[in-house]
Design a protein around this motif. Sequence first.
Motif, PDB file in Angstrom:
ATOM      1  N   PRO A  21      -1.230  -8.687  39.746  1.00  0.00           N
ATOM      2  CA  PRO A  21      -2.532  -8.015  39.800  1.00  0.00           C
ATOM      3  C   PRO A  21      -2.440  -6.510  40.031  1.00  0.00           C
ATOM      4  O   PRO A  21      -3.347  -5.771  39.646  1.00  0.00           O
ATOM      5  CB  PRO A  21      -3.220  -8.708  40.981  1.00  0.00           C
ATOM      6  CG  PRO A  21      -2.101  -9.173  41.855  1.00  0.00           C
ATOM      7  CD  PRO A  21      -0.990  -9.544  40.923  1.00  0.00           C
ATOM      8  N   TYR A  22      -1.379  -6.053  40.671  1.00  0.00           N
ATOM      9  CA  TYR A  22      -1.169  -4.625  40.920  1.00  0.00           C
ATOM     10  C   TYR A  22       0.258  -4.268  40.520  1.00  0.00           C
ATOM     11  O   TYR A  22       1.208  -4.982  40.864  1.00  0.00           O
ATOM     12  CB  TYR A  22      -1.405  -4.260  42.390  1.00  0.00           C
ATOM     13  CG  TYR A  22      -2.833  -4.437  42.832  1.00  0.00           C
ATOM     14  CD1 TYR A  22      -3.750  -3.391  42.713  1.00  0.00           C
ATOM     15  CD2 TYR A  22      -3.267  -5.657  43.344  1.00  0.00           C
ATOM     16  CE1 TYR A  22      -5.073  -3.558  43.111  1.00  0.00           C
ATOM     17  CE2 TYR A  22      -4.592  -5.832  43.741  1.00  0.00           C
ATOM     18  CZ  TYR A  22      -5.486  -4.779  43.619  1.00  0.00           C
ATOM     19  OH  TYR A  22      -6.796  -4.958  44.002  1.00  0.00           O
ATOM     20  N   ILE A  23       0.395  -3.161  39.805  1.00  0.00           N
ATOM     21  CA  ILE A  23       1.688  -2.733  39.273  1.00  0.00           C
ATOM     22  C   ILE A  23       2.008  -1.349  39.829  1.00  0.00           C
ATOM     23  O   ILE A  23       1.158  -0.449  39.821  1.00  0.00           O
ATOM     24  CB  ILE A  23       1.658  -2.685  37.734  1.00  0.00           C
ATOM     25  CG1 ILE A  23       1.313  -4.062  37.162  1.00  0.00           C
ATOM     26  CG2 ILE A  23       2.998  -2.198  37.177  1.00  0.00           C
ATOM     27  CD1 ILE A  23       1.072  -4.052  35.659  1.00  0.00           C
ATOM     28  N   ASP A  24       3.224  -1.174  40.299  1.00  0.00           N
ATOM     29  CA  ASP A  24       3.688   0.141  40.754  1.00  0.00           C
ATOM     30  C   ASP A  24       4.544   0.770  39.653  1.00  0.00           C
ATOM     31  O   ASP A  24       5.557   0.187  39.227  1.00  0.00           O
ATOM     32  CB  ASP A  24       4.505   0.008  42.043  1.00  0.00           C
ATOM     33  CG  ASP A  24       3.623  -0.334  43.238  1.00  0.00           C
ATOM     34  OD1 ASP A  24       2.607   0.348  43.415  1.00  0.00           O
ATOM     35  OD2 ASP A  24       3.946  -1.293  43.969  1.00  0.00           O
ATOM     36  N   GLU A  25       4.119   1.935  39.192  1.00  0.00           N
ATOM     37  CA  GLU A  25       4.807   2.623  38.105  1.00  0.00           C
ATOM     38  C   GLU A  25       5.321   3.978  38.574  1.00  0.00           C
ATOM     39  O   GLU A  25       4.671   4.658  39.379  1.00  0.00           O
ATOM     40  CB  GLU A  25       3.856   2.834  36.912  1.00  0.00           C
ATOM     41  CG  GLU A  25       3.322   1.565  36.283  1.00  0.00           C
ATOM     42  CD  GLU A  25       4.333   0.891  35.372  1.00  0.00           C
ATOM     43  OE1 GLU A  25       5.501   1.348  35.323  1.00  0.00           O
ATOM     44  OE2 GLU A  25       3.955  -0.099  34.717  1.00  0.00           O
ATOM     45  N   ARG A  26       6.496   4.387  38.074  1.00  0.00           N
ATOM     46  CA  ARG A  26       7.020   5.720  38.360  1.00  0.00           C
ATOM     47  C   ARG A  26       6.244   6.762  37.559  1.00  0.00           C
ATOM     48  O   ARG A  26       6.069   6.628  36.344  1.00  0.00           O
ATOM     49  CB  ARG A  26       8.503   5.807  37.989  1.00  0.00           C
ATOM     50  CG  ARG A  26       9.411   4.943  38.847  1.00  0.00           C
ATOM     51  CD  ARG A  26      10.870   5.277  38.602  1.00  0.00           C
ATOM     52  NE  ARG A  26      11.732   4.337  39.284  1.00  0.00           N
ATOM     53  CZ  ARG A  26      12.227   3.238  38.726  1.00  0.00           C
ATOM     54  NH1 ARG A  26      11.943   2.973  37.460  1.00  0.00           N
ATOM     55  NH2 ARG A  26      13.006   2.420  39.405  1.00  0.00           N
ATOM     56  N   VAL A  27       5.790   7.790  38.249  1.00  0.00           N
ATOM     57  CA  VAL A  27       5.099   8.904  37.599  1.00  0.00           C
ATOM     58  C   VAL A  27       5.707  10.182  38.146  1.00  0.00           C
ATOM     59  O   VAL A  27       5.433  10.569  39.298  1.00  0.00           O
ATOM     60  CB  VAL A  27       3.579   8.871  37.873  1.00  0.00           C
ATOM     61  CG1 VAL A  27       2.903  10.056  37.196  1.00  0.00           C
ATOM     62  CG2 VAL A  27       2.975   7.559  37.405  1.00  0.00           C
ATOM     63  N   GLY A  28       6.572  10.807  37.345  1.00  0.00           N
ATOM     64  CA  GLY A  28       7.282  11.979  37.829  1.00  0.00           C
ATOM     65  C   GLY A  28       8.151  11.606  39.015  1.00  0.00           C
ATOM     66  O   GLY A  28       8.987  10.697  38.937  1.00  0.00           O
TER      67      GLY A  28
END
Length: 504
Positions: A21-28
């Motif tokens: 339900p929740y995704i952690d993505e790398r951003v910079g």
Amino acid sequence: MLSGQRPLDRHPLVVVTNREPYIDERVGQGIRTVQSAGGVVAALDPLLQEHGGYWVAWGSGSADFQAAPDGRRQVPPRNPRYTLCRVALSPEEVEGYYASYSNQGLWPLSHLLIERAHFSREAYGFYAAVNRKFAQAAARVAPRRAWVFSHDYQLALFPAALKRARPDLTIAHFWHIPWAPFTVFRLCPHYRALLEGLLGADVLGFQTGGDVFHFLNAVQRTFPEAVVDRELGVVTWNRHTTRVSAFPVSVDYAAIRELALSRRVSRMARGLRRQLAHADLQLVVAVDRADYTKGILHRLEALADFLERYPAWHRRFVLLQVVVPTRTEVDEYRDLFTEVLRRTRALNEEWGRDGWQPVVTIRRSLDRARLTALFRAADVALVSSLFDGMNLVAKEFVAAQVDRRGVLLVSESAGASEELTDAFPVNPLDPEGMAATLDEALRLPPAERAARLGRMQAYLSRHNVYTWLQDILDALEEASLNPSWLTTDAETSPSLIGESWTDS
């Protein structure tokens, strides 16, 4: 919202899905947390936020295990209410379990596309191993006598694996896609194991009565010793009882309607209507993932037939199709997306005149507000699936039509057609028939459009995503009051599930 939720105070809920339900993505240099889209998340996330519990899912985000090295993440991030338990999968497991066995085997076979289905023993080995991983993760976190609600074709082996490990749990499993007739289903080399896995559930849900019929037939043909009560929808096999029923999934009707009436969406819809009125156009919309089950190429063939047979509509309509790339790691899906664009370009080159093109294509997903505005502004929505468990686009369109302007055309082989009986049925394999139905829909008087939509909206207001969920929770409560557990020594076998599960 739901009513009668008090049993969840006695029976903690554990949701198990492939997608988290929740995704952690790398951003910079940082991490961004985004919520997944989809009806299941929209229905179950608020429930877990209200009552607490656990959600077990594949940790697919690029920063999932950076944000939570042990796989356990309190969500939502800003106001944690329940625990997300992420299952770590290797690239080989993702390829075998998800891309190969689930999406190149079970998916096409379940949609009756036999020639596209491919199975291998190696892929099945990964599929079985990952299903065991999910069962082990759920067994570790589930409190005693919890309710477990698992989902879909990626986890067919999960219910029996979990029931063997934790016979105290009551398990509901929902199969979201169609269930194929037995003559097709048995082409899966591992069909017996899939049936055994699903029969580990206490409650097994499908989209339609036809799916239930085919499943019960598969059980009866595969396990002659099973006791199958078709009238009650009950299977007794291997000293365990499974209640099998149709629970047609739905949408949050009230939330979609509220969004459609919001200032932002109203402004966007009015702007789109002004553009259409200025050009004297009716708007036909179609929204799909670029999946071969959605009948997109068949729809374009029907549109070509429509343009040839009904020249009076030239320059008087436009088809706006949203085609979202999906499963781009699979050659067939990439090739389909390319072919859709090629045929659309050819159709516009043949029939476009004086700046008018019959088809406009949006090649990406739209956010919820823009999609709702598009549905509200449309004169016709066209759902052309070759085969679909439900197709929630049809229901979303009906809910968003607050002005009751539009007409719904829905494939006879989509589950939604069984409920939305005031829609115009179409056969995706009959291009001439689909063209004739589109002509009829575009000519339909406003009063009849409004009457048809009114009846469908009244139905969806009563049969929304919360009544769907409540029906399943009611079935879980009945099953927990009348348990029929597998005989197993799993409670004394910590090597399978870990020694600490009883402390949850």
